[in-house]
Write a protein that holds these residues in place. Structure first.
Motif, PDB file in Angstrom:
ATOM      1  N   TYR A  16      12.806  40.444  74.899  1.00 25.00           N
ATOM      2  CA  TYR A  16      12.674  39.570  73.735  1.00 25.00           C
ATOM      3  C   TYR A  16      13.570  38.337  73.892  1.00 25.00           C
ATOM      4  CZ  TYR A  16      12.796  37.804  68.985  1.00 25.00           C
ATOM      5  OH  TYR A  16      12.722  36.987  67.896  1.00 25.00           O
ATOM      6  N   LEU A  17      14.796  38.545  74.317  1.00 27.19           N
ATOM      7  CA  LEU A  17      15.714  37.417  74.509  1.00 27.19           C
ATOM      8  C   LEU A  17      15.187  36.466  75.583  1.00 27.19           C
ATOM      9  CD1 LEU A  17      19.173  39.246  74.285  1.00 27.19           C
ATOM     10  CD2 LEU A  17      18.115  37.768  72.560  1.00 27.19           C
ATOM     11  N   GLN A  18      14.615  37.015  76.631  1.00 27.61           N
ATOM     12  CA  GLN A  18      14.035  36.193  77.693  1.00 27.61           C
ATOM     13  C   GLN A  18      12.865  35.375  77.161  1.00 27.61           C
ATOM     14  OE1 GLN A  18      15.234  35.794  80.812  1.00 27.61           O
ATOM     15  NE2 GLN A  18      13.653  34.241  81.106  1.00 27.61           N
ATOM     16  N   LYS A  19      12.057  35.988  76.323  1.00 23.80           N
ATOM     17  CA  LYS A  19      10.916  35.291  75.716  1.00 23.80           C
ATOM     18  C   LYS A  19      11.389  34.139  74.832  1.00 23.80           C
ATOM     19  CE  LYS A  19       6.882  36.363  72.858  1.00 23.80           C
ATOM     20  NZ  LYS A  19       6.168  37.414  72.132  1.00 23.80           N
ATOM     21  N   ALA A  20      12.421  34.387  74.015  1.00 24.02           N
ATOM     22  CA  ALA A  20      12.960  33.351  73.134  1.00 24.02           C
ATOM     23  C   ALA A  20      13.550  32.208  73.957  1.00 24.02           C
ATOM     24  CB  ALA A  20      14.013  33.947  72.201  1.00 24.02           C
ATOM     25  N   ALA A  21      14.285  32.537  75.008  1.00 19.62           N
ATOM     26  CA  ALA A  21      14.887  31.506  75.865  1.00 19.62           C
ATOM     27  C   ALA A  21      13.807  30.693  76.570  1.00 19.62           C
ATOM     28  CB  ALA A  21      15.828  32.149  76.877  1.00 19.62           C
ATOM     29  N   SER A  22      12.753  31.350  77.013  1.00 20.02           N
ATOM     30  CA  SER A  22      11.641  30.643  77.669  1.00 20.02           C
ATOM     31  C   SER A  22      10.961  29.695  76.694  1.00 20.02           C
ATOM     32  CB  SER A  22      10.613  31.643  78.208  1.00 20.02           C
ATOM     33  OG  SER A  22      11.145  32.353  79.282  1.00 20.02           O
ATOM     34  N   TYR A  23      10.824  30.108  75.464  1.00 17.73           N
ATOM     35  CA  TYR A  23      10.202  29.240  74.457  1.00 17.73           C
ATOM     36  C   TYR A  23      11.022  27.973  74.250  1.00 17.73           C
ATOM     37  CZ  TYR A  23       8.494  27.468  70.041  1.00 17.73           C
ATOM     38  OH  TYR A  23       8.006  26.631  69.074  1.00 17.73           O
ATOM     39  N   VAL A  24      12.335  28.135  74.079  1.00 14.81           N
ATOM     40  CA  VAL A  24      13.218  26.977  73.880  1.00 14.81           C
ATOM     41  C   VAL A  24      13.180  26.073  75.111  1.00 14.81           C
ATOM     42  CG1 VAL A  24      15.647  26.244  73.589  1.00 14.81           C
ATOM     43  CG2 VAL A  24      14.715  28.135  72.225  1.00 14.81           C
ATOM     44  N   ASN A  25      13.197  26.666  76.286  1.00 16.64           N
ATOM     45  CA  ASN A  25      13.161  25.886  77.524  1.00 16.64           C
ATOM     46  C   ASN A  25      11.837  25.124  77.644  1.00 16.64           C
ATOM     47  OD1 ASN A  25      14.505  25.107  79.979  1.00 16.64           O
ATOM     48  ND2 ASN A  25      12.982  26.356  81.069  1.00 16.64           N
ATOM     49  N   ASP A  26      10.708  25.783  77.325  1.00 18.12           N
ATOM     50  CA  ASP A  26       9.392  25.122  77.381  1.00 18.12           C
ATOM     51  C   ASP A  26       9.336  23.962  76.392  1.00 18.12           C
ATOM     52  OD1 ASP A  26       8.578  26.897  79.307  1.00 18.12           O
ATOM     53  OD2 ASP A  26       7.371  28.136  77.925  1.00 18.12           O
ATOM     54  N   LYS A  27       9.868  24.150  75.207  1.00 18.42           N
ATOM     55  CA  LYS A  27       9.875  23.092  74.193  1.00 18.42           C
ATOM     56  C   LYS A  27      10.713  21.907  74.690  1.00 18.42           C
ATOM     57  CE  LYS A  27       8.025  23.202  70.769  1.00 18.42           C
ATOM     58  NZ  LYS A  27       6.740  22.604  70.330  1.00 18.42           N
ATOM     59  N   ASN A  28      11.848  22.218  75.305  1.00 15.21           N
ATOM     60  CA  ASN A  28      12.721  21.192  75.863  1.00 15.21           C
ATOM     61  C   ASN A  28      11.975  20.398  76.938  1.00 15.21           C
ATOM     62  OD1 ASN A  28      14.942  19.671  76.593  1.00 15.21           O
ATOM     63  ND2 ASN A  28      16.163  21.387  77.353  1.00 15.21           N
ATOM     64  N   MET A  29      11.242  21.084  77.799  1.00 13.93           N
ATOM     65  CA  MET A  29      10.492  20.428  78.887  1.00 13.93           C
ATOM     66  C   MET A  29       9.367  19.560  78.307  1.00 13.93           C
ATOM     67  SD  MET A  29      12.007  21.336  81.617  1.00 13.93           S
ATOM     68  CE  MET A  29      11.010  21.275  83.054  1.00 13.93           C
ATOM     69  N   GLN A  30       8.678  20.061  77.284  1.00 16.45           N
ATOM     70  CA  GLN A  30       7.607  19.269  76.649  1.00 16.45           C
ATOM     71  C   GLN A  30       8.166  17.962  76.087  1.00 16.45           C
ATOM     72  OE1 GLN A  30       5.914  21.673  73.547  1.00 16.45           O
ATOM     73  NE2 GLN A  30       4.803  23.028  74.971  1.00 16.45           N
ATOM     74  N   MET A  31       9.280  18.056  75.414  1.00 21.28           N
ATOM     75  CA  MET A  31       9.865  16.868  74.799  1.00 21.28           C
ATOM     76  C   MET A  31      10.317  15.861  75.867  1.00 21.28           C
ATOM     77  SD  MET A  31       9.486  17.328  71.607  1.00 21.28           S
ATOM     78  CE  MET A  31      10.447  15.982  70.951  1.00 21.28           C
ATOM     79  N   SER A  41      19.656   9.187  72.877  1.00 16.25           N
ATOM     80  CA  SER A  41      20.972   9.840  72.998  1.00 16.25           C
ATOM     81  C   SER A  41      20.790  11.347  73.035  1.00 16.25           C
ATOM     82  CB  SER A  41      21.869   9.448  71.818  1.00 16.25           C
ATOM     83  OG  SER A  41      21.369  10.029  70.619  1.00 16.25           O
ATOM     84  N   ALA A  42      21.751  12.056  73.559  1.00 14.23           N
ATOM     85  CA  ALA A  42      21.704  13.516  73.671  1.00 14.23           C
ATOM     86  C   ALA A  42      21.599  14.155  72.290  1.00 14.23           C
ATOM     87  CB  ALA A  42      22.934  14.027  74.422  1.00 14.23           C
ATOM     88  N   ASP A  43      22.333  13.596  71.321  1.00 15.30           N
ATOM     89  CA  ASP A  43      22.254  14.144  69.959  1.00 15.30           C
ATOM     90  C   ASP A  43      20.840  13.990  69.394  1.00 15.30           C
ATOM     91  OD1 ASP A  43      24.896  14.849  69.955  1.00 15.30           O
ATOM     92  OD2 ASP A  43      25.585  13.099  68.823  1.00 15.30           O
ATOM     93  N   TYR A  44      20.245  12.839  69.592  1.00 17.88           N
ATOM     94  CA  TYR A  44      18.875  12.589  69.104  1.00 17.88           C
ATOM     95  C   TYR A  44      17.906  13.554  69.776  1.00 17.88           C
ATOM     96  CZ  TYR A  44      14.462  10.240  68.124  1.00 17.88           C
ATOM     97  OH  TYR A  44      13.184   9.964  67.725  1.00 17.88           O
ATOM     98  N   GLN A  45      18.050  13.727  71.089  1.00 22.12           N
ATOM     99  CA  GLN A  45      17.171  14.649  71.822  1.00 22.12           C
ATOM    100  C   GLN A  45      17.317  16.077  71.285  1.00 22.12           C
ATOM    101  OE1 GLN A  45      17.731  14.381  76.059  1.00 22.12           O
ATOM    102  NE2 GLN A  45      17.565  12.123  76.043  1.00 22.12           N
ATOM    103  N   THR A  46      18.525  16.512  71.023  1.00 26.55           N
ATOM    104  CA  THR A  46      18.774  17.866  70.510  1.00 26.55           C
ATOM    105  C   THR A  46      18.142  18.037  69.130  1.00 26.55           C
ATOM    106  OG1 THR A  46      20.846  18.020  71.746  1.00 26.55           O
ATOM    107  CG2 THR A  46      20.567  19.530  69.895  1.00 26.55           C
ATOM    108  N   VAL A  47      18.332  17.040  68.268  1.00 28.46           N
ATOM    109  CA  VAL A  47      17.764  17.116  66.921  1.00 28.46           C
ATOM    110  C   VAL A  47      16.236  17.146  66.990  1.00 28.46           C
ATOM    111  CG1 VAL A  47      17.470  15.840  64.749  1.00 28.46           C
ATOM    112  CG2 VAL A  47      19.734  16.105  65.753  1.00 28.46           C
ATOM    113  N   MET A  48      15.638  16.322  67.847  1.00 28.90           N
ATOM    114  CA  MET A  48      14.171  16.291  67.964  1.00 28.90           C
ATOM    115  C   MET A  48      13.627  17.627  68.492  1.00 28.90           C
ATOM    116  SD  MET A  48      13.472  13.516  66.604  1.00 28.90           S
ATOM    117  CE  MET A  48      11.731  13.596  66.743  1.00 28.90           C
ATOM    118  N   ILE A  49      14.318  18.220  69.453  1.00 35.94           N
ATOM    119  CA  ILE A  49      13.890  19.538  69.963  1.00 35.94           C
ATOM    120  C   ILE A  49      13.997  20.575  68.850  1.00 35.94           C
ATOM    121  CG2 ILE A  49      14.488  21.404  71.553  1.00 35.94           C
ATOM    122  CD1 ILE A  49      15.307  19.167  73.576  1.00 35.94           C
ATOM    123  N   GLN A  50      15.098  20.537  68.099  1.00 35.85           N
ATOM    124  CA  GLN A  50      15.278  21.487  66.995  1.00 35.85           C
ATOM    125  C   GLN A  50      14.207  21.287  65.914  1.00 35.85           C
ATOM    126  OE1 GLN A  50      19.319  20.581  65.910  1.00 35.85           O
ATOM    127  NE2 GLN A  50      20.184  22.055  67.369  1.00 35.85           N
TER     128      GLN A  50
END
Length: 163
Positions: A16-31, A41-50
């Motif tokens: 389950y943890l691996q699945k959640a981490a993969s989801y966050v990583n995939d979302k990060n890659m899409q963005m 900026s890094a803060d803007y990128q983090t907020v947009m991913i969130q």
């Protein structure tokens, strides 16, 4: 995640943890594939991913609530249909009992009619036999005499009707 290794721990199992981490990583890659995203900026990128993850969450939540409503509606419809079916089955059973009762009544009446017809036929045969026996007992016109005189058959028949 994001080309970095993290040690994750929690109450959930490793898959389950691996699945959640993969989801966050995939979302990060899409963005990051979006034009101009990496220039922010890094803060803007983090907020947009969130925000994108939160958007996915609320859409999934809305979909789940819709499915829950649909499930509840289907359960109500199923219950209603079941009640209608039970009422139809009860009506069918009552009609079957009435049909069975009427079938017995019809059979009994048909037997009574058959017996009455047989009795009528027997009575008719007996009456016919009695008429034939009576006719056989009557003397013919040639044989009938009264003090040495012949009596016409019409008179004999008329005499019988008077008695």
């Amino acid at each position: 995640m994001d080309s970095k290794n993290y040690t994750l721990g929690g109450s959930e199992d490793e898959a389950y943890l691996q699945k959640a981490a993969s989801y966050v990583n995939d979302k990060n890659m899409q963005m990051r594939k979006l034009p101009g995203f990496s220039k922010q900026s890094a803060d803007y990128q983090t907020v947009m991913i969130q925000l994108n993850i939160a958007d996915d969450y609320f859409k999934a939540l809305e979909w789940a609530e819709g499915m829950e409503r649909q499930k509840n509606d289907l359960e109500k419809e199923t219950y209603s249909t079941q009640m209608k079916l039970e009422a139809v089955l009860k009506d069918l059973e009552e009609r079957q009992r009435e049909l069975d009762r009427l079938t017995k009544v019809t059979a009994r009446m048909e037997e009574e009619i058959r017996a009455a017809r047989e009795a009528e036929a027997a009575a008719s045969r007996e009456a016919e036999a009695a008429r034939e026996a009576e006719t056989a007992k009557e003397p013919s016109a040639a044989q009938s005499t009264h003090a040495g005189q012949s009596i016409p058959a019409e008179v004999i028949r008329a005499d019988k009707t008077l008695t």
